[in-house]
Design a protein around this motif. Sequence first.
Motif, PDB file in Angstrom:
ATOM      1  N   ASP A 319       0.831  -1.208   0.000  1.00  0.00           N
ATOM      2  CA  ASP A 319       0.000   0.000   0.000  1.00  0.00           C
ATOM      3  C   ASP A 319       0.867   1.260   0.000  1.00  0.00           C
ATOM      4  O   ASP A 319       2.023   1.228   0.395  1.00  0.00           O
ATOM      5  N   GLU A 320       0.258   2.337  -0.431  1.00  0.00           N
ATOM      6  CA  GLU A 320       0.789   3.683  -0.250  1.00  0.00           C
ATOM      7  C   GLU A 320       2.282   3.790  -0.596  1.00  0.00           C
ATOM      8  O   GLU A 320       3.088   4.193   0.232  1.00  0.00           O
ATOM      9  N   TRP A 369      -2.314  -5.305   0.214  1.00  0.00           N
ATOM     10  CA  TRP A 369      -3.411  -4.320   0.216  1.00  0.00           C
ATOM     11  C   TRP A 369      -3.842  -4.059  -1.225  1.00  0.00           C
ATOM     12  O   TRP A 369      -3.110  -4.404  -2.175  1.00  0.00           O
ATOM     13  N   TRP A 386      -8.971  -2.281   1.414  1.00  0.00           N
ATOM     14  CA  TRP A 386      -9.100  -1.325   2.538  1.00  0.00           C
ATOM     15  C   TRP A 386      -9.677   0.001   2.089  1.00  0.00           C
ATOM     16  O   TRP A 386     -10.397   0.649   2.829  1.00  0.00           O
ATOM     17  N   TYR A 411     -11.854   0.120  10.602  1.00  0.00           N
ATOM     18  CA  TYR A 411     -10.671   0.824  11.107  1.00  0.00           C
ATOM     19  C   TYR A 411     -10.932   1.271  12.544  1.00  0.00           C
ATOM     20  O   TYR A 411     -11.563   2.297  12.793  1.00  0.00           O
ATOM     21  N   TRP A 450      -4.603   0.337  13.696  1.00  0.00           N
ATOM     22  CA  TRP A 450      -3.381   1.111  13.447  1.00  0.00           C
ATOM     23  C   TRP A 450      -3.115   1.950  14.690  1.00  0.00           C
ATOM     24  O   TRP A 450      -4.054   2.426  15.337  1.00  0.00           O
TER      25      TRP A 450
HETATM   26  C1  ACM Z   1      -3.647   0.975   5.034  1.00  0.00           C
HETATM   27  O1  ACM Z   1      -4.464   1.396   5.860  1.00  0.00           O
HETATM   28  N1  ACM Z   1      -2.698   1.778   4.550  1.00  0.00           N
HETATM   29  C2  ACM Z   1      -3.681  -0.388   4.556  1.00  0.00           C
END
Ligand code: ACM
Length: 513
Positions: A319-320, A369, A386, A411, A450
């Motif tokens: 991801d990202e 992801w 996600w 989340y 997270w």
């Molecule tokens: C994510 O929340 N960056 C998977």
Amino acid sequence: MIPDDGEMIDGAIHVIPTPSRVRIQEGFFALSAGMRILVDQASPDLECVAAWLARKLSTVCGFGLSPAVTSEERGPPGGILFSSKDANAALGPEGYELDVDPEGIRVSASTSAGAFYATQTLRQLLPPEIEKRERVADSQQWVIPAVRIHDAPRFAWRGMLLDCCRHFMSTEFIKRYIDLLAYYKMNRFHWHLTEDQGWRIEIAEYPELTRVGAWRAQADGIRYGGYYTKSEIREVVEYASRRHVTVVPEIEMPGHALAALASYPELSCSGGPFEVALDWGVFEDVFCAGNDATFVFLEQVLSEVMELFPGQYIHVGGDECPKDRWQSCPRCQTRIAAEGLRDESALQSYFIKRIAAFLERKGRKLIGWDEILEGGLAPCATVQSWRGTNGAVEAAKLGHDALLSPTSHSYFDFDLSRIDLRQVYSFDPIPKELKGRECEHILGGDCNMWTERAPQDTVDQKVFPRLTAMAECLWSEVDNKDFSDFHHRLQHHYERLRELGVDYGAEFAETAV
Ligand code: ACM
Ligand code: ZN
């Protein structure tokens, strides 16, 4: 839960997640010091579960029980029988039947996982004092209402992600979470182990990852961090497996890699130097996709990871990952040209496909992801959606497996003003766009914790009670779900959660302190 007779008998049964079928019967069974716990001689796999229950009852009730093997058909009058002999195969590998009448208790399951879940149900049918960690006074009655339960999960993957990078969590804390997951019949612990802000897993071949990458210099001058040694990880994996929880490690690539690059800057595009990140966010420095040394490094890291984690799946993040550095890196551009790739998105796809092929050669499967769809999905890759549910829809339509953990419902770092208990409960892991066989590609889902804004001592408040709602979404049939019934049952869980030492938070934003 919907009793067969159509009437909710309040005060009797408050199981979460709600079982598939419940028939409440006349009377009750009372556990006693004189009872026996037996395992059918043809069901040796269930002995470990019987022993687990015997230990719990001995510690808390002082019964001094130990299970014995038997050839008795019906089970002992006044005792508990575990058997897989005539188990209902239609209930699948995690299903069970639990039959409590005034004569005794029969647990029927084809596997130890099913028997384990029957035992978790039994815990929830007993008075909340059963969750105490010390001996309870002899005056306590250990009464279970007579009930017949048939139960099996809707989804095979019922997980929770815990980010142990933004904030470090102790192994004791993690084991406690594994216990809590198992109590609610969840079976995957998704362990987020590498990040910009910290590398948390010991790798023998690359000691700098934990000498440098596991620590960050905070503004207050304190060196913050920590990592898990191989022996701690083995201990967690073993602890989890005894509770039918598979630990899925996540090793992030190609982005979220600053802690690794601070340790080995030569694996970046620019050469560094770098520091382990102090701020939260997405960082432009990522693994160089044009440098073969990156793949040598990651394959060695993953080899050591696979030695520690026997499960089928290895999560590689994906991801990202900003593409800025790759755009100006001669090696990355050479790779794009040499491989005939369209652009940097295709380079990310090349990266993940190369790692997926490596994992496949080792007999494992890659999860990433939903960004791993961009530029082309690796064969056999499983997608964790996600950013909404589109990633799962696209993956399933392409014939790939998928997991759901959309920011809309799962989340748990988000405030209750955004995701409250009712919102979590409304989660259905099957996206409405999927039809027929496509739905079979949805393995289940994760709730994600997270921890940018959640040091260890605040995690319980964010996770509970929302996790109980997620557990029901992942285990229970849609037709058995009803928010007000769930909410009523949940009220009976708070005392249990207190006994389990859970510092739970509020259900809704209005009641949040
Ligand atoms: C994510 O929340 N960056 C998977
Ligand atoms: Zn590069």
